[in-house]
Design a protein around this motif. Structure first.
Motif, PDB file in Angstrom:
ATOM      1  N   ASN A  27       5.785  -7.442   9.571  1.00  0.00           N
ATOM      2  CA  ASN A  27       6.305  -8.271   8.423  1.00  0.00           C
ATOM      3  C   ASN A  27       4.898  -8.793   7.909  1.00  0.00           C
ATOM      4  O   ASN A  27       4.691  -9.943   7.468  1.00  0.00           O
ATOM      5  CB  ASN A  27       7.082  -9.436   9.056  1.00  0.00           C
ATOM      6  CG  ASN A  27       7.567  -9.964   7.475  1.00  0.00           C
ATOM      7  OD1 ASN A  27       7.907  -9.328   6.644  1.00  0.00           O
ATOM      8  ND2 ASN A  27       8.034 -11.175   7.834  1.00  0.00           N
ATOM      9  N   PRO A  28       4.087  -8.033   7.366  1.00  0.00           N
ATOM     10  CA  PRO A  28       2.838  -8.133   6.576  1.00  0.00           C
ATOM     11  C   PRO A  28       2.792  -8.826   5.225  1.00  0.00           C
ATOM     12  O   PRO A  28       3.899  -8.628   4.449  1.00  0.00           O
ATOM     13  CB  PRO A  28       1.999  -7.040   6.504  1.00  0.00           C
ATOM     14  CG  PRO A  28       3.125  -5.810   6.701  1.00  0.00           C
ATOM     15  CD  PRO A  28       4.166  -6.346   7.268  1.00  0.00           C
ATOM     16  N   GLU A  29       2.052  -9.468   4.544  1.00  0.00           N
ATOM     17  CA  GLU A  29       1.967  -9.926   3.368  1.00  0.00           C
ATOM     18  C   GLU A  29       1.324  -9.010   2.304  1.00  0.00           C
ATOM     19  O   GLU A  29       1.647  -8.850   1.266  1.00  0.00           O
ATOM     20  CB  GLU A  29       1.188 -11.505   3.322  1.00  0.00           C
ATOM     21  CG  GLU A  29       1.851 -12.444   3.982  1.00  0.00           C
ATOM     22  CD  GLU A  29       1.199 -13.867   3.697  1.00  0.00           C
ATOM     23  OE1 GLU A  29       0.229 -13.808   3.020  1.00  0.00           O
ATOM     24  OE2 GLU A  29       1.537 -14.887   4.504  1.00  0.00           O
ATOM     25  N   LEU A  30       0.415  -8.162   3.172  1.00  0.00           N
ATOM     26  CA  LEU A  30      -0.535  -7.011   2.281  1.00  0.00           C
ATOM     27  C   LEU A  30      -0.326  -5.846   3.164  1.00  0.00           C
ATOM     28  O   LEU A  30      -0.505  -5.980   4.360  1.00  0.00           O
ATOM     29  CB  LEU A  30      -1.699  -7.497   1.862  1.00  0.00           C
ATOM     30  CG  LEU A  30      -2.741  -6.794   1.424  1.00  0.00           C
ATOM     31  CD1 LEU A  30      -2.375  -6.186  -0.045  1.00  0.00           C
ATOM     32  CD2 LEU A  30      -4.257  -7.283   1.399  1.00  0.00           C
ATOM     33  N   VAL A  47       5.391   4.311  -0.901  1.00  0.00           N
ATOM     34  CA  VAL A  47       5.247   2.911  -1.363  1.00  0.00           C
ATOM     35  C   VAL A  47       6.769   2.372  -1.687  1.00  0.00           C
ATOM     36  O   VAL A  47       7.009   1.210  -1.300  1.00  0.00           O
ATOM     37  CB  VAL A  47       4.457   3.026  -2.800  1.00  0.00           C
ATOM     38  CG1 VAL A  47       4.380   1.647  -3.211  1.00  0.00           C
ATOM     39  CG2 VAL A  47       3.051   3.283  -2.251  1.00  0.00           C
ATOM     40  N   ASN A  48       7.543   3.050  -2.562  1.00  0.00           N
ATOM     41  CA  ASN A  48       9.104   2.462  -2.885  1.00  0.00           C
ATOM     42  C   ASN A  48       9.701   2.314  -1.557  1.00  0.00           C
ATOM     43  O   ASN A  48      10.589   1.355  -1.535  1.00  0.00           O
ATOM     44  CB  ASN A  48       9.432   3.626  -3.891  1.00  0.00           C
ATOM     45  CG  ASN A  48       8.896   3.474  -5.244  1.00  0.00           C
ATOM     46  OD1 ASN A  48       8.458   2.362  -5.611  1.00  0.00           O
ATOM     47  ND2 ASN A  48       9.052   4.572  -5.832  1.00  0.00           N
ATOM     48  N   ARG A  49       9.574   3.218  -0.414  1.00  0.00           N
ATOM     49  CA  ARG A  49      10.407   3.118   0.541  1.00  0.00           C
ATOM     50  C   ARG A  49      10.072   1.839   1.399  1.00  0.00           C
ATOM     51  O   ARG A  49      10.798   0.936   1.903  1.00  0.00           O
ATOM     52  CB  ARG A  49       9.983   4.151   1.551  1.00  0.00           C
ATOM     53  CG  ARG A  49      10.913   5.293   1.198  1.00  0.00           C
ATOM     54  CD  ARG A  49      10.721   6.465   2.069  1.00  0.00           C
ATOM     55  NE  ARG A  49      11.317   6.390   3.462  1.00  0.00           N
ATOM     56  CZ  ARG A  49      11.136   7.002   4.528  1.00  0.00           C
ATOM     57  NH1 ARG A  49      10.358   8.259   4.556  1.00  0.00           N
ATOM     58  NH2 ARG A  49      11.607   6.739   5.666  1.00  0.00           N
ATOM     59  N   ILE A  50       8.697   1.332   1.204  1.00  0.00           N
ATOM     60  CA  ILE A  50       8.178   0.041   1.880  1.00  0.00           C
ATOM     61  C   ILE A  50       8.782  -1.001   0.949  1.00  0.00           C
ATOM     62  O   ILE A  50       9.474  -1.945   1.701  1.00  0.00           O
ATOM     63  CB  ILE A  50       6.560   0.233   2.002  1.00  0.00           C
ATOM     64  CG1 ILE A  50       5.929   1.279   2.928  1.00  0.00           C
ATOM     65  CG2 ILE A  50       6.171  -1.168   2.497  1.00  0.00           C
ATOM     66  CD1 ILE A  50       4.558   1.644   2.743  1.00  0.00           C
ATOM     67  N   ASN A  56      10.139  -7.054  -2.592  1.00  0.00           N
ATOM     68  CA  ASN A  56       8.986  -7.349  -3.556  1.00  0.00           C
ATOM     69  C   ASN A  56       7.959  -8.273  -3.347  1.00  0.00           C
ATOM     70  O   ASN A  56       6.963  -8.455  -4.228  1.00  0.00           O
ATOM     71  CB  ASN A  56       9.612  -7.446  -5.170  1.00  0.00           C
ATOM     72  CG  ASN A  56      10.433  -6.193  -5.480  1.00  0.00           C
ATOM     73  OD1 ASN A  56       9.892  -5.165  -5.051  1.00  0.00           O
ATOM     74  ND2 ASN A  56      11.268  -6.546  -6.261  1.00  0.00           N
ATOM     75  N   ARG A  57       8.202  -9.281  -2.569  1.00  0.00           N
ATOM     76  CA  ARG A  57       7.189 -10.278  -2.176  1.00  0.00           C
ATOM     77  C   ARG A  57       5.803  -9.682  -1.482  1.00  0.00           C
ATOM     78  O   ARG A  57       4.782 -10.173  -1.441  1.00  0.00           O
ATOM     79  CB  ARG A  57       7.729 -11.296  -1.094  1.00  0.00           C
ATOM     80  CG  ARG A  57       7.981 -10.740   0.284  1.00  0.00           C
ATOM     81  CD  ARG A  57       7.908 -11.823   1.381  1.00  0.00           C
ATOM     82  NE  ARG A  57       7.960 -11.080   2.716  1.00  0.00           N
ATOM     83  CZ  ARG A  57       6.997 -10.355   3.250  1.00  0.00           C
ATOM     84  NH1 ARG A  57       5.923 -10.631   2.607  1.00  0.00           N
ATOM     85  NH2 ARG A  57       7.270  -9.873   4.323  1.00  0.00           N
ATOM     86  N   LEU A  58       5.960  -8.331  -0.851  1.00  0.00           N
ATOM     87  CA  LEU A  58       4.833  -7.670  -0.079  1.00  0.00           C
ATOM     88  C   LEU A  58       3.821  -7.066  -1.277  1.00  0.00           C
ATOM     89  O   LEU A  58       4.380  -6.812  -2.498  1.00  0.00           O
ATOM     90  CB  LEU A  58       5.350  -6.235   0.450  1.00  0.00           C
ATOM     91  CG  LEU A  58       4.489  -5.809   1.311  1.00  0.00           C
ATOM     92  CD1 LEU A  58       3.642  -6.359   2.391  1.00  0.00           C
ATOM     93  CD2 LEU A  58       5.206  -4.302   1.687  1.00  0.00           C
TER      94      LEU A  58
END
Length: 65
Positions: A27-30, A47-50, A56-58
């Motif tokens: 659960n990273p921020e970046l 990227v879209n899968r992630i 979207n907070r990521l």
């Protein structure tokens, strides 16, 4: 201190699904993803899968050759 996690798809034998599972647990921020001209279409889909999984907070940074 910030927690860090380094994972690679392919070199460590991780399948994209395994990578996403580990990313969800961490659960990273970046997230930083290395991309290339040859694989950019696949990279952007990933990227879209992630984003779909972690929201979207990521923040996602892309870099490479």
């Amino acid at each position: 201190m910030n927690n860090r996690l380094l994972m690679t798809i392919g070199y460590q034998g991780l399948k994209p699904e395994d990578f996403l599972e580990k990313l969800t647990i961490f659960n990273p921020e970046l997230v930083f993803l290395e991309v290339s001209t040859i694989s950019i279409e696949w990279d952007l889909k990933f990227v879209n899968r992630i984003k779909n999984i972690l929201g979207n907070r990521l923040r996602i940074a892309l870099g490479g050759l």
